[in-house]
Write a protein that holds these residues in place. Structure first.
Motif, PDB file in Angstrom:
ATOM      1  N   LEU A 330       8.539 -23.186  24.721  1.00  0.00           N
ATOM      2  CA  LEU A 330       7.323 -23.629  23.948  1.00  0.00           C
ATOM      3  C   LEU A 330       6.339 -24.255  24.969  1.00  0.00           C
ATOM      4  O   LEU A 330       6.727 -24.731  26.472  1.00  0.00           O
ATOM      5  CB  LEU A 330       8.231 -25.571  23.342  1.00  0.00           C
ATOM      6  CG  LEU A 330       9.373 -24.466  21.971  1.00  0.00           C
ATOM      7  CD1 LEU A 330       9.772 -25.749  22.234  1.00  0.00           C
ATOM      8  CD2 LEU A 330       8.688 -23.712  21.190  1.00  0.00           C
ATOM      9  N   PRO A 331       4.668 -24.583  25.413  1.00  0.00           N
ATOM     10  CA  PRO A 331       4.208 -24.020  26.133  1.00  0.00           C
ATOM     11  C   PRO A 331       3.802 -25.729  26.243  1.00  0.00           C
ATOM     12  O   PRO A 331       2.630 -25.993  26.430  1.00  0.00           O
ATOM     13  CB  PRO A 331       3.140 -23.155  25.367  1.00  0.00           C
ATOM     14  CG  PRO A 331       2.895 -23.746  23.982  1.00  0.00           C
ATOM     15  CD  PRO A 331       4.595 -23.352  23.783  1.00  0.00           C
ATOM     16  N   TYR A 332       4.432 -26.681  25.691  1.00  0.00           N
ATOM     17  CA  TYR A 332       3.918 -27.969  25.494  1.00  0.00           C
ATOM     18  C   TYR A 332       4.077 -28.792  26.834  1.00  0.00           C
ATOM     19  O   TYR A 332       4.190 -30.080  27.426  1.00  0.00           O
ATOM     20  CB  TYR A 332       4.602 -28.791  24.510  1.00  0.00           C
ATOM     21  CG  TYR A 332       3.675 -27.683  23.083  1.00  0.00           C
ATOM     22  CD1 TYR A 332       3.424 -27.120  23.004  1.00  0.00           C
ATOM     23  CD2 TYR A 332       5.147 -27.779  22.480  1.00  0.00           C
ATOM     24  CE1 TYR A 332       3.126 -26.571  21.872  1.00  0.00           C
ATOM     25  CE2 TYR A 332       5.470 -27.282  21.199  1.00  0.00           C
ATOM     26  CZ  TYR A 332       4.414 -26.459  21.269  1.00  0.00           C
ATOM     27  OH  TYR A 332       4.502 -25.179  20.057  1.00  0.00           O
ATOM     28  N   LEU A 333       3.542 -28.149  27.957  1.00  0.00           N
ATOM     29  CA  LEU A 333       3.690 -29.111  29.266  1.00  0.00           C
ATOM     30  C   LEU A 333       2.640 -30.532  29.096  1.00  0.00           C
ATOM     31  O   LEU A 333       3.310 -31.211  30.159  1.00  0.00           O
ATOM     32  CB  LEU A 333       3.238 -28.530  30.537  1.00  0.00           C
ATOM     33  CG  LEU A 333       4.062 -27.319  30.937  1.00  0.00           C
ATOM     34  CD1 LEU A 333       3.325 -25.855  31.557  1.00  0.00           C
ATOM     35  CD2 LEU A 333       5.438 -27.549  31.156  1.00  0.00           C
ATOM     36  N   MET A 334       1.821 -30.798  28.641  1.00  0.00           N
ATOM     37  CA  MET A 334       1.291 -31.808  28.913  1.00  0.00           C
ATOM     38  C   MET A 334       1.074 -32.374  27.188  1.00  0.00           C
ATOM     39  O   MET A 334      -0.038 -32.573  26.636  1.00  0.00           O
ATOM     40  CB  MET A 334      -0.349 -31.611  29.130  1.00  0.00           C
ATOM     41  CG  MET A 334       0.169 -31.251  30.520  1.00  0.00           C
ATOM     42  SD  MET A 334      -1.587 -31.142  31.344  1.00  0.00           S
ATOM     43  CE  MET A 334      -1.847 -32.742  31.531  1.00  0.00           C
ATOM     44  N   PRO A 339      -2.057 -26.836  17.105  1.00  0.00           N
ATOM     45  CA  PRO A 339      -2.635 -27.457  15.975  1.00  0.00           C
ATOM     46  C   PRO A 339      -1.538 -28.577  15.511  1.00  0.00           C
ATOM     47  O   PRO A 339      -1.373 -29.492  14.296  1.00  0.00           O
ATOM     48  CB  PRO A 339      -1.597 -26.934  14.434  1.00  0.00           C
ATOM     49  CG  PRO A 339      -0.949 -25.394  15.070  1.00  0.00           C
ATOM     50  CD  PRO A 339      -1.148 -25.515  16.851  1.00  0.00           C
ATOM     51  N   HIS A 340      -0.817 -28.862  16.312  1.00  0.00           N
ATOM     52  CA  HIS A 340       0.888 -30.447  16.187  1.00  0.00           C
ATOM     53  C   HIS A 340       0.035 -31.685  15.821  1.00  0.00           C
ATOM     54  O   HIS A 340       0.694 -32.917  16.107  1.00  0.00           O
ATOM     55  CB  HIS A 340       1.226 -29.961  17.225  1.00  0.00           C
ATOM     56  CG  HIS A 340       1.946 -28.787  17.060  1.00  0.00           C
ATOM     57  ND1 HIS A 340       2.699 -28.425  15.359  1.00  0.00           N
ATOM     58  CD2 HIS A 340       2.709 -27.450  17.637  1.00  0.00           C
ATOM     59  CE1 HIS A 340       3.172 -26.878  16.207  1.00  0.00           C
ATOM     60  NE2 HIS A 340       3.013 -26.526  17.217  1.00  0.00           N
ATOM     61  N   ALA A 345       4.688 -33.848  22.590  1.00  0.00           N
ATOM     62  CA  ALA A 345       5.603 -32.650  22.335  1.00  0.00           C
ATOM     63  C   ALA A 345       5.939 -32.270  24.044  1.00  0.00           C
ATOM     64  O   ALA A 345       5.025 -32.535  24.782  1.00  0.00           O
ATOM     65  CB  ALA A 345       4.332 -32.108  22.081  1.00  0.00           C
ATOM     66  N   ARG A 346       7.048 -31.715  24.397  1.00  0.00           N
ATOM     67  CA  ARG A 346       7.266 -31.477  25.642  1.00  0.00           C
ATOM     68  C   ARG A 346       7.384 -29.571  25.217  1.00  0.00           C
ATOM     69  O   ARG A 346       8.167 -28.942  24.470  1.00  0.00           O
ATOM     70  CB  ARG A 346       8.175 -31.911  26.811  1.00  0.00           C
ATOM     71  CG  ARG A 346       7.277 -33.338  26.409  1.00  0.00           C
ATOM     72  CD  ARG A 346       6.814 -32.933  27.828  1.00  0.00           C
ATOM     73  NE  ARG A 346       6.130 -34.606  28.149  1.00  0.00           N
ATOM     74  CZ  ARG A 346       4.987 -35.215  27.531  1.00  0.00           C
ATOM     75  NH1 ARG A 346       4.492 -34.971  26.521  1.00  0.00           N
ATOM     76  NH2 ARG A 346       4.485 -36.517  27.206  1.00  0.00           N
ATOM     77  N   ALA A 347       7.175 -28.955  27.028  1.00  0.00           N
ATOM     78  CA  ALA A 347       7.535 -27.791  27.127  1.00  0.00           C
ATOM     79  C   ALA A 347       9.262 -27.901  26.774  1.00  0.00           C
ATOM     80  O   ALA A 347       9.706 -28.436  27.454  1.00  0.00           O
ATOM     81  CB  ALA A 347       7.490 -26.829  28.529  1.00  0.00           C
ATOM     82  N   ALA A 478      11.664 -28.230  14.586  1.00  0.00           N
ATOM     83  CA  ALA A 478      13.221 -28.540  14.463  1.00  0.00           C
ATOM     84  C   ALA A 478      13.364 -29.452  15.583  1.00  0.00           C
ATOM     85  O   ALA A 478      14.380 -30.217  16.132  1.00  0.00           O
ATOM     86  CB  ALA A 478      14.265 -27.385  15.172  1.00  0.00           C
ATOM     87  N   LEU A 479      12.640 -29.419  16.709  1.00  0.00           N
ATOM     88  CA  LEU A 479      12.989 -30.231  18.336  1.00  0.00           C
ATOM     89  C   LEU A 479      11.746 -31.346  18.667  1.00  0.00           C
ATOM     90  O   LEU A 479      11.879 -32.275  19.452  1.00  0.00           O
ATOM     91  CB  LEU A 479      12.118 -29.178  19.566  1.00  0.00           C
ATOM     92  CG  LEU A 479      12.988 -28.216  20.121  1.00  0.00           C
ATOM     93  CD1 LEU A 479      12.934 -27.571  20.946  1.00  0.00           C
ATOM     94  CD2 LEU A 479      14.495 -29.002  20.141  1.00  0.00           C
ATOM     95  N   LYS A 480      10.570 -31.652  17.434  1.00  0.00           N
ATOM     96  CA  LYS A 480       9.929 -32.284  17.171  1.00  0.00           C
ATOM     97  C   LYS A 480      10.299 -34.185  17.644  1.00  0.00           C
ATOM     98  O   LYS A 480      10.348 -34.882  18.058  1.00  0.00           O
ATOM     99  CB  LYS A 480       9.006 -32.451  15.748  1.00  0.00           C
ATOM    100  CG  LYS A 480       7.879 -33.345  16.290  1.00  0.00           C
ATOM    101  CD  LYS A 480       7.193 -33.557  14.592  1.00  0.00           C
ATOM    102  CE  LYS A 480       6.058 -34.293  14.774  1.00  0.00           C
ATOM    103  NZ  LYS A 480       5.072 -34.393  13.814  1.00  0.00           N
ATOM    104  N   GLY A 481      11.768 -33.901  16.704  1.00  0.00           N
ATOM    105  CA  GLY A 481      12.483 -35.320  16.786  1.00  0.00           C
ATOM    106  C   GLY A 481      13.277 -35.507  17.971  1.00  0.00           C
ATOM    107  O   GLY A 481      13.272 -36.867  17.978  1.00  0.00           O
TER     108      GLY A 481
END
Length: 484
Positions: A330-334, A339-340, A345-347, A478-481
């Motif tokens: 998951l490419p959410y390093l920052m 679209p989220h 959000a994190r990697a 699934a991981l958002k929470g």
């Protein structure tokens, strides 16, 4: 000759283009990035200007008498504020700064997304300028009271070069202060932010001249003739121009520090769910854009910070492994924008086993960035927007493997342009149009942009990636929470 300037996050890049589109010279000057607190990202605007002036001097040496026009493209959304003496009040708050979550939530949930969409065609994201203004008002009221001028990063350079307080529609679109459809400042948003229109720059099309180099600047640069200064454009709009993407064309994907999908259009369009941004384009028309905060920067982080290597090619897997990897990234390093719209959000790596190898994780990072962009492509499809090919630019486009992955994961034919200089080249083209060297941005692109390579979709790999993307799309929900 025309000077194109790309004011980036890590450096300013400058190029010199002649009237035939040939690049005569390229110069780059780095400057520091400051991260004083978690989620904060700042720079000193005077560092930008010092680098720009030093870069222009080096760039035009020996060509001083031939310079006809200058245009600046730059990082979007940043907040630059000046006082009545035209002094910078505080460091610029950048596009990838996440401190304004409270203000973003206020705009989206109290003012309301429907109202924001009505006023500006977009909703609030932590990176946008309006939430930053509200953060400044609430957290640094003494600085907020000093504000006389509010501008974007590239407009600070234009102001210093020409003395004229201006911006263009493409860059202004990302402030959440512009009524994008009508191309005018939103009175409602100005009221919400408790600012007035006199604090904001005059609006221009990107290709319009906003003045000439000031006498003092021209003297410092060793230029004696009149040099037009164009309004310039956002980095993404300029990159699109630099790859020939004007209204009526297909799409451009940029694998830079951030990742973008740029979809041009003659008519204004808006995503009712606000997963895609609705912005003005540098050609005088409009575009839809998706932006993910970490793209090629994910690969840089993995290679340099984790693997401690700069030999990117050596680490990359073979082409015959495309679509077979069982590891996801998951490419959410920052955090993430499109679209989220989730700053928390994190990697993450998912799916590793005792058989997982170093190259599997490298491949997962590269695939994860493109899966993240495909999220936005799927949104565009639901809006009825279809296309069969895209141009590709940015640092990631230099990787042969990433180019093929782009075609297979997005299921789009990929074109690479002959001149791969992105925003700086687009800015130089805008300077040429401002100087009336070309009749329009579209005609300039047709005359100057050439395709050097075409990458076809590997249908077998694309089928495997379809199945893998369906699994990837389930991971963030699934991981958002768990993100905090």
């Amino acid at each position: 000759m025309f000077v194109g300037i790309d004011l980036g996050t890590s450096a300013v890049k400058l190029l010199l283009m002649n009237e035939n589109g040939k690049i005569e010279k390229i110069v780059s000057k780095e400057y520091p990035l400051y991260l004083p607190q978690p989620e904060w990202s700042e720079q000193n605007p005077d560092d930008w200007y010092a680098g720009t002036v030093a870069g222009i001097k080096e760039l035009i040496q020996g060509f001083e008498t031939k310079i006809k026009g200058v245009a600046v493209a730059g990082q979007m959304h940043g907040l630059v504020v000046l006082d009545k003496e035209d002094k910078v009040i505080r460091p610029a708050i950048l596009w990838n700064d996440g401190r304004s979550k409270v203000q973003t939530d206020y705009l989206n949930n109290v003012i309301g997304k429907d109202k924001l969409s009505e006023y500006t065609a977009n909703i609030a994201f932590a990176g946008f300028t309006a939430p930053k203004i509200l953060w400044l008002k609430e957290n640094e009221p003494q600085n907020f009271e000093k504000i006389n001028k509010i501008m974007l990063p590239k407009d600070y350079i234009v102001y210093k070069l020409s003395g004229n307080f201006t911006t263009d529609y493409s860059d202004a679109s990302g402030m959440l202060l512009l009524d994008v459809k009508s191309k005018k400042w939103s009175k409602e948003m100005l009221s919400i932010c408790e600012i007035n229109e006199e604090m904001l720059p005059k609006l221009y099309e990107s290709y319009e001249s906003v003045g000439v180099l000031s006498t003092d600047v021209a003297l410092e640069l060793g230029i004696k003739q009149k040099v037009e200064v164009a309004a310039g454009a956002s980095d993404n709009a300029a990159a699109a121009i630099g790859t020939g993407i004007t209204a009526g064309a297909s799409c451009n994907i940029s694998l830079g520090t951030s990742g973008t999908m740029f979809i041009p259009a003659y008519e204004f369009k808006a995503d009712p769910n606000n997963a895609l941004h609705s912005f003005a384009h540098a050609d005088g028309y409009y575009h839809l854009m998706a932006c993910m905060l970490s793209a090629a920067s994910c690969n840089k982080w993995w290679m340099e910070d984790i693997l401690n290597t700069k030999d990117y090619t050596k680490e990359q897997p073979n082409f015959d492994k495309l679509g077979f990897n069982e590891v996801f990234f998951l490419p959410y390093l920052m955090g993430e924008r499109s679209p989220h719209n989730d700053t928390k959000a994190r990697a993450a790596f998912i799916g590793m086993s005792m058989n997982t190898k170093r190259e599997d994780m490298t491949q997962a990072v590269m695939e994860g960035v493109l899966f993240g962009l495909r999220d936005s492509l799927e949104v565009a499809k639901k809006l009825g927007i279809g296309f069969e090919k895209t141009t590709l630019c940015g640092g990631g486009a230099k990787s042969k493997l990433w180019r093929q992955m782009s075609a297979d994961i997005m299921k789009l034919e990929v074109d690479l342009v002959e001149t791969e200089e992105g925003p700086a080249y687009g800015a130089a083209i805008l300077a040429g149009v401002a100087c009336r060297e070309f009749e329009s941005v579209e005609s300039a692109c047709k005359a100057l942009i050439k395709i050097k390579e075409h990458i076809s979709v590997n249908q077998e790999a694309a089928k495997r990636y379809d199945e893998k993307y369906a699994r990837f799309a389930k991971l963030y929900p699934a991981l958002k929470g768990l993100f905090c």
